[in-house]
Design an enzyme around this catalytic site. Structure first.
Site, mmCIF file in Angstrom:
data_model
loop_
_atom_site.group_PDB
_atom_site.id
_atom_site.type_symbol
_atom_site.label_atom_id
_atom_site.label_comp_id
_atom_site.label_asym_id
_atom_site.label_seq_id
_atom_site.Cartn_x
_atom_site.Cartn_y
_atom_site.Cartn_z
ATOM 1 N N GLU B 73 0.816 -1.223 0.000
ATOM 2 C CA GLU B 73 0.000 0.000 0.000
ATOM 3 C C GLU B 73 0.841 1.260 0.000
ATOM 4 O OE1 GLU B 73 -0.593 -2.606 1.949
ATOM 5 O OE2 GLU B 73 -2.535 -3.310 1.212
ATOM 6 N N HIS B 142 -10.928 -3.830 9.648
ATOM 7 C CA HIS B 142 -11.544 -3.806 8.314
ATOM 8 C C HIS B 142 -12.881 -3.070 8.334
ATOM 9 C CE1 HIS B 142 -8.748 -7.153 7.658
ATOM 10 N NE2 HIS B 142 -9.002 -7.110 6.380
HETATM 11 C C1 LIG Z 1 -2.363 -4.219 4.477
HETATM 12 C C2 LIG Z 1 -3.344 -5.129 3.872
HETATM 13 N N1 LIG Z 1 -3.531 -5.125 2.548
HETATM 14 C C3 LIG Z 1 -4.427 -5.934 1.979
HETATM 15 C C4 LIG Z 1 -5.171 -6.774 2.739
HETATM 16 C C5 LIG Z 1 -6.232 -7.658 2.104
HETATM 17 N N2 LIG Z 1 -5.746 -9.026 2.067
HETATM 18 C C6 LIG Z 1 -5.997 -9.866 3.073
HETATM 19 S S1 LIG Z 1 -5.210 -11.307 2.901
HETATM 20 C C7 LIG Z 1 -4.535 -10.837 1.439
HETATM 21 C C8 LIG Z 1 -3.644 -11.768 0.709
HETATM 22 C C9 LIG Z 1 -2.470 -12.118 1.533
HETATM 23 O O1 LIG Z 1 -1.668 -12.989 0.836
HETATM 24 P P1 LIG Z 1 -0.555 -13.821 1.562
HETATM 25 O O2 LIG Z 1 0.299 -12.936 2.391
HETATM 26 O O3 LIG Z 1 0.123 -14.621 0.515
HETATM 27 O O4 LIG Z 1 -1.350 -14.765 2.570
HETATM 28 P P2 LIG Z 1 -2.407 -15.916 2.187
HETATM 29 O O5 LIG Z 1 -3.742 -15.252 2.147
HETATM 30 O O6 LIG Z 1 -2.039 -16.488 0.898
HETATM 31 O O7 LIG Z 1 -2.335 -16.871 3.297
HETATM 32 C C10 LIG Z 1 -4.935 -9.556 1.110
HETATM 33 C C11 LIG Z 1 -4.544 -8.837 -0.113
HETATM 34 C C12 LIG Z 1 -4.966 -6.754 4.132
HETATM 35 N N3 LIG Z 1 -5.681 -7.523 4.949
HETATM 36 N N4 LIG Z 1 -4.043 -5.947 4.672
#
Ligand SMILES: Cc1ncc(C[n+]2csc(CCOP(=O)(O)OP(=O)(O)O)c2C)c(N)n1
Ligand SMILES: [Mg+2]
Lengths: 336, 341
Positions: B73, B142
C-alpha cells in the site's frame, strides 16, 4: 537399537518421540476438522463476517511449531487457525470466539481474523497483511533485553513479503541479531495475485541474502522437511546468532476467503495439490516407520472429530457479551 | 435498499444501477475519454476487486490500464502519487480504507502537500478509492471510518457518496479535480440500486444535498447514515415531526452554507456520522454552527451521534451497537424536536 543412529530416517522420525509425532498428527487432524467445522458453521449462519481457511497447509503450521514451548511466541496471520491450534489453543474457545461469545479467546471482540491465545504464546492473528512482522521483531527484542532464551516465530504469507514492513522487520532483526524465525507460508497466491507475478525474486527465501541471514525454501507439505528447517533456525536463534528466513511451499485448497470465485487458478492445479495432502502424507510416513498403525491413526482422527464436536457445543452454550460492554477492553480497567 | 436520488439535471436519461456498478461505469467512462487514466490496486484485475467494483474492466481495458499491484500500500499509493505528479491520472483502490493507514506517508506527507511545498509549481491529480465503514462482521481492522482523519489534512479533498448517482458523479469530479481526492465508498451501499444518469457528468465536490425538506429538526448525515436518517425521518413524519435531512457528500471542503441555512430554518441540529464520535465530523459541523449567525437560531443544544469510543467489535450485536442506527437517530431527533434535550 538407538533411534538417532538411523541416519537414513527422515529428520522428524529421528528427532521426535513417537508420542510427539502422534501428537503432531492429532493437531494436523484437529486443524483440518476445526476448519471444516468452522466452514459448516459459517454456512449455517452461526458465524458471520468472513474467514480464511488453511486447509492443505497443516504440515507447515504444526511442523513449524514442533520445537516451541509456551514461553516461545508466534505472530500469526489472517489465515491463522492452524497456527493457533499448533501452538496449543483449545478449539472450544476458538469456536466460541468465532460465534462471537464472551467465552471466546477475544471475548467475542476479535473473531477469526484476530484469534489469539496469549497464554500459549500466540500473540495473535492479524487483519493487516504484514502487520505481525515488526511485532515479532519487538518480541525478539524483549527476549534479548530481558536475557530470556525464548524465540519468536513469525508466520506470514507470500503476499506479505512485498510489504515494506517485511523488509524493515528483517533488517532490524538482523542488525540486532534477534531470536526471530521468519516463516513464509508461500501458498502461491496473495488473494488472486500470483507470487510469481508480484515478487521480483524466484524464491522468497532469496530475500534473506539482502538482510544477511540464512534463507531456505522447503516443501511445506513435507512435515519432516519443515521440522528440520525450523530445527536449524530455532537452534540458531536460541544460540543468539540471530534470525533466519524459512519458506514453506504449500497450497490452500479453499478460496482466499468466503467470497473467492477462484478465477485466477485452474481446477487442475487445485486437484493436483489436493492429491498431495500433507496429513495423509505424514500419516503414511508414521505408519511406514512403525510409529503408529492404521487403527491407531484412525483413532486419533476420531478423537479429533469428537473434540471439534464438543468444541462447537461449548461455543453454542456460551453467553454473548453484554451490549453495554461495547467499550470494555479499550483501556485497562480502572480500579473500582 | 433503494436510493433516493438527487440529480441536478433531471432531464438526462438515467439507468438503474447499483452503487458498485455506478462506480465501475464512472471508471469505464474515464478510461475511455482520457488515455492518461489508469487504475491501480490489489486484485483489481482478474479478481475484479475485493468488492467486485472494478469487475470486468481488465477485460475491457487491458492489464496496462487496470494494474494489479503487489500487496504494497505504501509503495502503491506512492507510485500513484508519482504518476499523478508527472502526467497520469491514477485511481488507486485500497481494498479496505483501513489499509490506507499503511499509506499515510504518501497520502498525507506527499500527495496533500506537494503543490503547496512546490509553490504551486506541481499538481497531484490522484484519486484514492477507499471502501469504508462497518456492518460486515470484519471487525476492528476492516471496518473503520477515516473521514475525519483525512478531512483534517489541507491539500486533500474528501467525499462520501451515499447514492449510486453520487458515487459516479463524485468519482468523475474527483478525477477531474487537479488535486488529490479521497473517495470513501460505504461497503454496505455497494449493492444499493438507484437511478444513475448515463454518460459523463460530475457531482460538485463541496456541495451538500438537502435530501428531505423539514422544518422541525436538521439532521446532517453522510454515506449510509443518510439512509438511516431518512428512515428515522419517515417514522417521525408519522408523528408530525418534519426532519430536514442533509447529505453532507463532502467532508472537505464542507458545505457551510447549506447547513447554516437549514439550521436557521429548524433551530435544531443533529449530526450523525459513523466515525468515532469524539473529534469527528460532527464536532466540525457543531463548531461551524456555533461560530455562525445560525447560533442565535438554535432552540436546543446541538446533538451528535457518532461511533462508539471503541474499535469496531466482531460480535454482530456489539458491532451494531458501535455505530448509529435508525432507531437511535429517531430517538434523539424526536427528543430534539420536542424540546426534551
Ligand atoms: C495491508 C493489507 N492489505 C491488503 C489486505 C487484504 N488481504 C488480506 S489477505 C490478502 C492476501 C495475503 O496474501 P498472503 O500474504 O500470501 O497470505 P495468504 O492469504 O495467501 O495466506 C490480502 C490482499 C490486508 N488484509 N491488509
Ligand atoms: Mg499466499
Amino acid at each position: 537399537m538407538a533411534r538417532d543412529t538411523q541416519e537414513n530416517l527422515p529428520f522428524a522420525i529421528r528427532a521426535f518421540s513417537p508420542e510427539q509425532l502422534k501428537e503432531a498428527l492429532r493437531k494436523m487432524h484437529l486443524i483440518r476438522l476445526f476448519e471444516e467445522g468452522a466452514e459448516e458453521s459459517y454456512m449455517r449462519g452461526l458465524i458471520h463476517g468472513t474467514m480464511h481457511l488453511s486447509i492443505g497447509q497443516e504440515a507447515s503450521a504444526v511442523a513449524s511449531c514442533m520445537e516451541l514451548t509456551d514461553a516461545d511466541k508466534i505472530t500469526s496471520t489472517h489465515r491463522g487457525h492452524g497456527h493457533c491450534i499448533a501452538k496449543g489453543a483449545d478449539v472450544g474457545r476458538m469456536f466460541a470466539e468465532f460465534f462471537g461469545k464472551e467465552t471466546g479467546y477475544c471475548h467475542g471482540r476479535g473473531g477469526s481474523m484476530h484469534i489469539a491465545d496469549v497464554k500459549t504464546g500466540n500473540l495473535g492473528a492479524n487483519g493487516i497483511v504484514g502487520g505481525g512482522l515488526p511485532i515479532a521483531v519487538g518480541a525478539g527484542l524483549t527476549a534479548k533485553r530481558l536475557g530470556r532464551d525464548d524465540v519468536t516465530l513469525c508466520f506470514f504469507g507470500d503476499g506479505a513479503n512485498n510489504e515494506g514492513a517485511f523488509h524493515e522487520a528483517l533488517n532490524m532483526a538482523s542488525i540486532w541479531k534477534l531470536p526471530v524465525i521468519f516463516v513464509c507460508e508461500n501458498n502461491k497466491y496473495g488473494m488472486s495475485t500470483a507470487a510469481a507475478y508480484a515478487t521480483a525474486v524466484p524464491n522468497i527465501s532469496d530475500r534473506a541474502a539482502a538482510y544477511a541471514m540464512p534463507g531456505v525454501t522447503v516443501d511445506g507439505n513435507d512435515f519432516s522437511a519443515v521440522a528440520e528447517a525450523l530445527h536449524i533456525a530455532i537452534a540458531r536463534a536460541r544460540a543468539g546468532e540471530g534470525p533466519s528466513l524459512v519458506e514453506n511451499l504449500t497450497y490452500r485448497w479453499r478460496g482466499h476467503s468466503k467470497s473467492d470465485r477462484n478465477r485466477y487458478r485452474t481446477k487442475d492445479e487445485i486437484e493436483d495439490w489436493m492429491s498431495r495432502d500433507p496429513i495423509q502424507r505424514f500419516r503414511a510416513e508414521l505408519v511406514a516407520h512403525g510409529i503408529i498403525d492404521e487403527a491407531g491413526a484412525d483413532a486419533i482422527e476420531t478423537a479429533a472429530k469428537d473434540a471439534v464436536a464438543a468444541g462447537i457445543e461449548f461455543a453454542k452454550a456460551g453467553p454473548a457479551p453484554a451490549i453495554t460492554d461495547v467499550t470494555k477492553f479499550v483501556h485497562a480497567e480502572e480500579a473500582a | 435498499m433503494n436510493a433516493q436520488t438527487h440529480i441536478s439535471q433531471p432531464e438526462t436519461k438515467t439507468r438503474e444501477m447499483s452503487y458498485a456498478e455506478a462506480i465501475r461505469d464512472a471508471m469505464a467512462i474515464a478510461l475511455e475519454r482520457d488515455p492518461t487514466v489508469i487504475l491501480m490496486g490489489e486484485d483489481i484485475g482478474t479478481y475484479g476487486g475485493a468488492f467486485q467494483v472494478t469487475g470486468d474492466l481488465v477485460e475491457r481495458f487491458g492489464k496496462d490500464r487496470v494494474m494489479d499491484t503487489p500487496i504494497s500500500e505504501l509503495g502503491g499509493a506512492g507510485v500513484a502519487v508519482g504518476a499523478a505528479l508527472t502526467g497520469l491520472k491514477p485511481i488507486y483502490e485500497f481494498q479496505f480504507s483501513d489499509f490506507a493507514a499503511l499509506a499515510m506517508e504518501q497520502i498525507v506527507n506527499q500527495a496533500a502537500k506537494l503543490r503547496y511545498m512546490l509553490g504551486g509549481e506541481a499538481a497531484v491529480p490522484v484519486v484514492f478509492r477507499m471502501p469504508s465503514g462497518s456492518g460486515t462482521g470484519a471487525a476492528a481492522q476492516h471496518s473503520q471510518s477515516f473521514e475525519a482523519w483525512f478531512g483534517h489534512v489541507p491539500g486533500l479533498k474528501v467525499v462520501q457518496p451515499s447514492t449510486p448517482a453520487d458515487a459516479k458523479g463524485l468519482l468523475l469530479a474527483a478525477l477531474a479535480d487537479p488535486d488529490p481526492v479521497i473517495v470513501f465508498e460505504h461497503k454496505l451501499l455497494y449493492k444499493m440500486k438507484g437511478e444513475v444518469p448515463e454518460g459523463y457528468y460530475t457531482t460538485p465536490i463541496g456541495k451538500a444535498a438537502v435530501v428531505r425538506q423539514g422544518k422541525d429538526v436538521t439532521i446532517v448525515a453522510s454515506a449510509i447514515m443518510v439512509h438511516r436518517a431518512l428512515e428515522a425521518a419517515a417514522k417521525l413524519a408519522k408523528e408530525g415531526i418534519e426532519a430536514e435531512v442533509i447529505d453532507l457528500r463532502s467532508v472537505r471542503p464542507i458545505d457551510r452554507e447549506t447547513i447554516i441555512a437549514s439550521v436557521k430554518k429548524t433551530g435544531k441540529l443533529l449530526c450523525v456520522y459513523e466515525g468515532v464520535r469524539t473529534l469527528g465530523v460532527g464536532a466540525e459541523i457543531s463548531a461551524l454552527i456555533a461560530e455562525s449567525d445560525a447560533f442565535d437560531y438554535l432552540d436546543a443544544p446541538i446533538q451528535r451521534l457518532g461511533g462508539a469510543e471503541a474499535p469496531i467489535p466482531y460480535n454482530p450485536d456489539l458491532e451494531r451497537a458501535a455505530v448509529p442506527q435508525a432507531a437511535g437517530i429517531e430517538d434523539v431527533a424526536r427528543k430534539l424536536a420536542r424540546g426534551q434535550v
